[in-house]
Design a protein around this motif. Structure first.
Motif, PDB file in Angstrom:
ATOM      1  N   PRO A  19       0.818  -1.213   0.000  1.00 47.48           N
ATOM      2  CA  PRO A  19       0.000   0.000   0.000  1.00 47.48           C
ATOM      3  C   PRO A  19       0.854   1.267   0.000  1.00 47.48           C
ATOM      4  O   PRO A  19       1.827   1.367   0.735  1.00 47.48           O
ATOM      5  CB  PRO A  19      -0.821  -0.114   1.288  1.00 47.48           C
ATOM      6  N   ARG A  20       0.505   2.216  -0.850  1.00 50.23           N
ATOM      7  CA  ARG A  20       1.201   3.479  -0.941  1.00 50.23           C
ATOM      8  C   ARG A  20       0.184   4.614  -1.046  1.00 50.23           C
ATOM      9  O   ARG A  20      -0.971   4.400  -1.394  1.00 50.23           O
ATOM     10  CB  ARG A  20       2.133   3.509  -2.169  1.00 50.23           C
ATOM     11  N   HIS A  21       0.644   5.819  -0.767  1.00 52.49           N
ATOM     12  CA  HIS A  21      -0.196   7.012  -0.833  1.00 52.49           C
ATOM     13  C   HIS A  21      -0.035   7.633  -2.230  1.00 52.49           C
ATOM     14  O   HIS A  21       1.061   8.048  -2.600  1.00 52.49           O
ATOM     15  CB  HIS A  21       0.253   7.978   0.274  1.00 52.49           C
ATOM     16  N   TYR A  23      -1.447  10.518  -4.931  1.00 52.61           N
ATOM     17  CA  TYR A  23      -2.182  11.788  -5.047  1.00 52.61           C
ATOM     18  C   TYR A  23      -2.552  12.011  -6.503  1.00 52.61           C
ATOM     19  O   TYR A  23      -1.684  12.026  -7.382  1.00 52.61           O
ATOM     20  CB  TYR A  23      -1.307  12.947  -4.539  1.00 52.61           C
ATOM     21  N   LYS A  45      -7.277   1.771  -5.630  1.00 56.64           N
ATOM     22  CA  LYS A  45      -7.733   1.445  -4.262  1.00 56.64           C
ATOM     23  C   LYS A  45      -7.826  -0.066  -4.071  1.00 56.64           C
ATOM     24  O   LYS A  45      -7.475  -0.593  -3.009  1.00 56.64           O
ATOM     25  CB  LYS A  45      -9.095   2.093  -3.989  1.00 56.64           C
ATOM     26  N   GLY A  48      -4.932  -1.768  -2.925  1.00 56.57           N
ATOM     27  CA  GLY A  48      -4.587  -1.515  -1.526  1.00 56.57           C
ATOM     28  C   GLY A  48      -3.985  -0.151  -1.262  1.00 56.57           C
ATOM     29  O   GLY A  48      -3.590   0.146  -0.138  1.00 56.57           O
ATOM     30  N   HIS A  49      -3.915   0.700  -2.307  1.00 56.28           N
ATOM     31  CA  HIS A  49      -3.293   2.007  -2.120  1.00 56.28           C
ATOM     32  C   HIS A  49      -4.262   3.018  -1.517  1.00 56.28           C
ATOM     33  O   HIS A  49      -5.467   2.934  -1.725  1.00 56.28           O
ATOM     34  CB  HIS A  49      -2.766   2.537  -3.457  1.00 56.28           C
ATOM     35  N   GLU A  50      -3.700   3.972  -0.803  1.00 57.97           N
ATOM     36  CA  GLU A  50      -4.487   5.099  -0.305  1.00 57.97           C
ATOM     37  C   GLU A  50      -4.484   6.149  -1.412  1.00 57.97           C
ATOM     38  O   GLU A  50      -3.414   6.652  -1.791  1.00 57.97           O
ATOM     39  CB  GLU A  50      -3.835   5.673   0.968  1.00 57.97           C
ATOM     40  N   VAL A  51      -5.664   6.433  -1.959  1.00 57.40           N
ATOM     41  CA  VAL A  51      -5.759   7.370  -3.076  1.00 57.40           C
ATOM     42  C   VAL A  51      -6.393   8.673  -2.602  1.00 57.40           C
ATOM     43  O   VAL A  51      -7.515   8.682  -2.101  1.00 57.40           O
ATOM     44  CB  VAL A  51      -6.582   6.766  -4.239  1.00 57.40           C
ATOM     45  N   GLU A  52      -5.648   9.767  -2.741  1.00 61.68           N
ATOM     46  CA  GLU A  52      -6.142  11.090  -2.368  1.00 61.68           C
ATOM     47  C   GLU A  52      -6.378  11.883  -3.649  1.00 61.68           C
ATOM     48  O   GLU A  52      -5.487  11.973  -4.501  1.00 61.68           O
ATOM     49  CB  GLU A  52      -5.097  11.803  -1.490  1.00 61.68           C
ATOM     50  N   SER A  81       1.650  17.279  -0.570  1.00 63.93           N
ATOM     51  CA  SER A  81       0.788  16.184  -0.086  1.00 63.93           C
ATOM     52  C   SER A  81       1.532  15.133   0.736  1.00 63.93           C
ATOM     53  O   SER A  81       0.918  14.406   1.508  1.00 63.93           O
ATOM     54  CB  SER A  81       0.116  15.481  -1.277  1.00 63.93           C
ATOM     55  N   ALA A  83       2.680  12.571  -0.555  1.00 68.63           N
ATOM     56  CA  ALA A  83       2.338  11.288  -1.189  1.00 68.63           C
ATOM     57  C   ALA A  83       3.594  10.577  -1.687  1.00 68.63           C
ATOM     58  O   ALA A  83       4.617  11.208  -1.973  1.00 68.63           O
ATOM     59  CB  ALA A  83       1.377  11.521  -2.344  1.00 68.63           C
TER      60      ALA A  83
END
Length: 328
Positions: A19-21, A23, A45, A48-52, A81, A83
């Motif tokens: 999982p990664r952030h 942006y 998503k 498993g990634h954090e999507v901003e 960010s 990210a």
């Protein structure tokens, strides 16, 4: 080095999910396909990634994703960010007009902290400017809408290379060049065996790069490896742009020129045999550096990720080419 880099005509990359952030922002053209935009976010998503998503990612102002000030603010929010990766929603036209307003120190600091800026096509303007102004590395690679938002499955090589970047496992890319007959007179191969150690990799979209010549946003790279791709440009237009880079003294300073994919153009009856290979042959007659072909990068589904501004090495043996940066 991955043992299987040459197992396929295109590059291959390993899968290793974590999982990664990420942006998502829109610094150029307005998003045209909102369903694809949503699909792309859902896919990232699902991995498993954090999507901003940037507040103005879906803004519109004529053909752009908001007016110039709005898009500049989006770039600076992406830089702030924290990210792991800042991914453009789509490229198309929009970067060159805002280059003077970008706060390059902020972008360079974000890159230093670990944010990878990824994109292609018109994004070449941003990448070139960042390299020219700060020397920092960005990544030529996919965009959200076109690559991650496809109706079918995203290209597996693109997805694997993207994952390699996120997990820090990307070490290079190997591919097989076009099959070309040896020179009719000398009998020498079209591309000799080549080894270039420690050169700056730079380039991207040919039309965008050419539009920056003579500006403060064109990188002054000597002894580099220049990679180029384009879409909807007839071979004579490709030749005209290469001629500009030639006459500007840019091509003579490179250790190698690597041609990616040139797609979606139509030859005319009056071309009478003038085609892309004609341009490649002409270019080889004009410069001493080797001209390589068929890099899996451009406006195509199968695209690798390339570190723009990074120090890389290049080796060519027969038709097999390899650009690597993991272990110099």
């Amino acid at each position: 080095m991955h043992d299987h880099l040459h197992d396929h005509d295109h590059s291959q990359c390993d899968h290793d999910h974590g999982p990664r952030h990420i942006y998502i922002y829109s610094p150029a053209s307005a998003v045209r396909d909102k369903a694809a935009f949503r699909r792309g976010i859902a896919r990232l998503k699902a991995l498993g990634h954090e999507v901003e998503v940037d507040a103005d990612a879906l803004a519109t102002h004529t053909r752009f994703a908001g007016d110039d000030a709005t898009r500049l603010a989006a770039i600076h929010r992406a830089a702030a960010s924290g990210a792991d990766l800042a991914l453009i929603s789509r490229a198309a036209y929009g970067f060159t007009r805002i280059l003077p307003g970008i706060q390059y120190k902020k972008v360079a600091k974000a890159i230093e902290r670990g944010t990878r800026f990824v994109g292609m096509s018109d994004f070449t303007a941003f990448q070139s400017a960042v390299l020219a102004r700060t020397g920092a590395t960005t990544w030529a690679g996919p965009s959200l809408e076109v690559d991650w938002g496809v109706a079918g499955e995203p290209d597996d090589i693109m997805a694997a290379c993207f994952d390699d970047l996120l997990t820090g496992h990307g070490e290079g890319t190997g591919w097989r060049m076009n099959h070309e007959k040896p020179h009719a007179v000398t009998g020498k191969p079209a591309v000799p065996d080549v080894y270039v150690k420690s050169a700056t990799l730079w380039g991207g979209n040919l039309a965008v790069l050419t539009s920056l010549v003579g500006t403060p946003y064109f990188p002054q790279v000597k002894g580099g490896i220049l990679f180029l791709e384009d879409i909807s440009e007839h071979p004579y237009r490709v030749e005209r742009m290469l001629t500009q880079l030639l006459h500007a003294g840019v091509l003579a300073q490179q250790k190698a020129v690597v041609l990616g994919q040139f797609t979606q153009y139509k030859l005319a009856p009056h071309d009478k045999g003038f085609k892309l290979q004609t341009v490649v042959d002409w270019l080889r007659s004009q410069i001493k550096a080797p001209v390589l072909t068929n890099l899996p990068f451009g406006h195509v589904e199968t695209k690798v990720l390339l570190p723009v501004g990074a120090t890389v090495s290049l080796s060519v043996e027969a038709r097999d080419a390899l650009i690597y940066w993991g272990h110099q």
